[in-house]
Design an enzyme around this catalytic site. Structure first.
Site, PDB file in Angstrom:
ATOM      1  N   ARG A   2     105.527  60.535  10.085  1.00 25.04           N
ATOM      2  CA  ARG A   2     104.842  59.659  11.022  1.00 25.04           C
ATOM      3  C   ARG A   2     105.621  58.377  11.268  1.00 25.04           C
ATOM      4  O   ARG A   2     105.184  57.543  12.041  1.00 25.04           O
ATOM      5  CB  ARG A   2     103.474  59.310  10.464  1.00 25.04           C
ATOM      6  CG  ARG A   2     102.381  60.298  10.922  1.00 25.04           C
ATOM      7  CD  ARG A   2     101.113  59.618  10.655  1.00 25.04           C
ATOM      8  NE  ARG A   2      99.866  59.943  11.199  1.00 25.04           N
ATOM      9  CZ  ARG A   2      99.071  60.934  10.927  1.00 25.04           C
ATOM     10  NH1 ARG A   2      99.480  61.939  10.221  1.00 25.04           N
ATOM     11  NH2 ARG A   2      97.853  60.979  11.400  1.00 25.04           N
ATOM     12  N   ARG A  41      94.431  54.369  15.623  1.00 29.72           N
ATOM     13  CA  ARG A  41      95.314  55.465  15.179  1.00 29.72           C
ATOM     14  C   ARG A  41      96.292  55.845  16.281  1.00 29.72           C
ATOM     15  O   ARG A  41      97.455  56.146  16.019  1.00 29.72           O
ATOM     16  CB  ARG A  41      94.471  56.694  14.778  1.00 29.72           C
ATOM     17  CG  ARG A  41      93.750  56.502  13.442  1.00 29.72           C
ATOM     18  CD  ARG A  41      92.601  57.487  13.281  1.00 29.72           C
ATOM     19  NE  ARG A  41      93.044  58.860  13.169  1.00 29.72           N
ATOM     20  CZ  ARG A  41      92.271  59.912  13.453  1.00 29.72           C
ATOM     21  NH1 ARG A  41      91.025  59.729  13.872  1.00 29.72           N
ATOM     22  NH2 ARG A  41      92.743  61.129  13.320  1.00 29.72           N
ATOM     23  N   ARG A 100      84.658  64.998  18.043  1.00 27.89           N
ATOM     24  CA  ARG A 100      84.975  66.034  17.066  1.00 27.89           C
ATOM     25  C   ARG A 100      83.982  66.025  15.908  1.00 27.89           C
ATOM     26  O   ARG A 100      83.587  64.977  15.416  1.00 27.89           O
ATOM     27  CB  ARG A 100      86.389  65.775  16.525  1.00 27.89           C
ATOM     28  CG  ARG A 100      86.837  66.752  15.480  1.00 27.89           C
ATOM     29  CD  ARG A 100      88.324  66.715  15.311  1.00 27.89           C
ATOM     30  NE  ARG A 100      88.801  65.525  14.622  1.00 27.89           N
ATOM     31  CZ  ARG A 100      90.081  65.363  14.264  1.00 27.89           C
ATOM     32  NH1 ARG A 100      90.968  66.287  14.567  1.00 27.89           N
ATOM     33  NH2 ARG A 100      90.456  64.276  13.639  1.00 27.89           N
ATOM     34  N   LYS A 120      96.983  69.872  16.555  1.00 26.99           N
ATOM     35  CA  LYS A 120      97.941  70.334  15.541  1.00 26.99           C
ATOM     36  C   LYS A 120      97.253  71.240  14.513  1.00 26.99           C
ATOM     37  O   LYS A 120      97.825  72.222  14.075  1.00 26.99           O
ATOM     38  CB  LYS A 120      98.592  69.143  14.819  1.00 26.99           C
ATOM     39  CG  LYS A 120      99.401  68.243  15.739  1.00 26.99           C
ATOM     40  CD  LYS A 120     100.199  67.202  14.979  1.00 26.99           C
ATOM     41  CE  LYS A 120      99.377  66.217  14.177  1.00 26.99           C
ATOM     42  NZ  LYS A 120      98.443  65.389  14.987  1.00 26.99           N
ATOM     43  N   ARG A 176      84.337  62.688  10.956  1.00 26.50           N
ATOM     44  CA  ARG A 176      85.273  62.042  10.040  1.00 26.50           C
ATOM     45  C   ARG A 176      85.117  60.532  10.136  1.00 26.50           C
ATOM     46  O   ARG A 176      84.919  59.996  11.211  1.00 26.50           O
ATOM     47  CB  ARG A 176      86.711  62.427  10.427  1.00 26.50           C
ATOM     48  CG  ARG A 176      87.285  63.511   9.566  1.00 26.50           C
ATOM     49  CD  ARG A 176      88.593  64.010  10.103  1.00 26.50           C
ATOM     50  NE  ARG A 176      89.622  62.972  10.240  1.00 26.50           N
ATOM     51  CZ  ARG A 176      90.894  63.240  10.512  1.00 26.50           C
ATOM     52  NH1 ARG A 176      91.287  64.488  10.686  1.00 26.50           N
ATOM     53  NH2 ARG A 176      91.775  62.269  10.635  1.00 26.50           N
TER      54      ARG A 176
END
Ligand code: AMP
Length: 215
Positions: A92, A170, A126, A16, A159
């Site tokens: 969400r 998540r 990531r 996204k 992160r």
């Protein structure tokens, strides 16, 4: 017409952020992302809400959703200030989707679809530049020098919520809370499904065509 209002849905790691950047470049709209807004306000005192944690960061590090009261307010302010936007990371859950219906009108709702194991691989690998926010992946798009941003020389960090355990939580939270959001738009025939598994450029080609069809 005025600038388009675009909603980009998809699980964490679907791309996204990357596709939002493409939309911003193409249409000159604002990028409104609750994840970034909350990361900048991780330590905000929300103890008066009498919820599980006293700060947004508490929820985030556990992979849980930050309370609607906090997030709705951030989105409302950002959308009021925008002339066209791409909204990413919100809504969400169904209550957020209903709130969004009240405060704005969407021109495009696109869903990026990616299989779960691919998402886990993307998220745990990531790395993000601490200075300029550019995304890397240790395997799929590594920087020239490990740990250093190609663009600005900043330090690449993981992160706090990109560890495998939190990533899986998540994704569970997404399935549980955000599927009703997808259905909310799908039932109204407003949802465009995009195959998010390919290379970013291929995904953008499909997404761009879908947006052009709608605006
Ligand atoms: P993201 O960068 O979109 O993956 O968001 C990181 C974290 O911020 C999420 O795991 C949640 O804890 C929190 N967050 C972001 N957007 C929302 C939202 N719309 N509602 C509740 N919590 C959110």
């Amino acid at each position: 017409m005025s600038q388009p209002n675009i909603l980009l849905l998809g699980p964490p790691g679907a791309g996204k952020g990357t596709q939002s950047s493409n939309i911003v470049e193409e249409y000159g709209v604002d990028h409104v992302t609750t994840g970034d807004a909350l990361r900048s306000n991780k330590g905000m005192d929300i103890s008066d809400l009498d919820v599980e944690y006293d700060t947004p960061g508490g929820f985030m590090d556990a992979g849980e959703l930050v309370p609607d009261e906090v997030v709705n307010e951030i989105v409302k302010t950002a959308l009021q200030e925008a002339d066209g936007y791409v909204l990413d990371g919100y809504p969400r859950n169904l209550d957020q989707a209903k709130y969004l219906d009240e405060i704005t009108e969407l021109d495009v709702v696109a869903l990026l679809e990616v299989p779960r194991e691919e998402l886990v691989e993307r998220l745990t690998g990531r790395r993000i530049c601490d200075e300029c926010g550019t995304n890397y992946h240790v395997e799929f798009s590594p920087p020239e020098e490990a740990g250093v941003c190609d663009k600005c020389g900043g330090e690449l960090i993981q992160r706090d919520d990109d560890t495998e355990e939190t990533v899986r939580e998540r994704l569970n939270v997404f399935d549980e809370n955000t599927q009703p959001v997808i259905d909310h738009y799908d039932i109204r025939d407003e949802l465009v499904r995009i195959d998010g598994e390919g290379a970013p450029d291929e995904v953008w080609e499909e997404l761009h065509a879908a947006i052009e069809d709608e605006v």
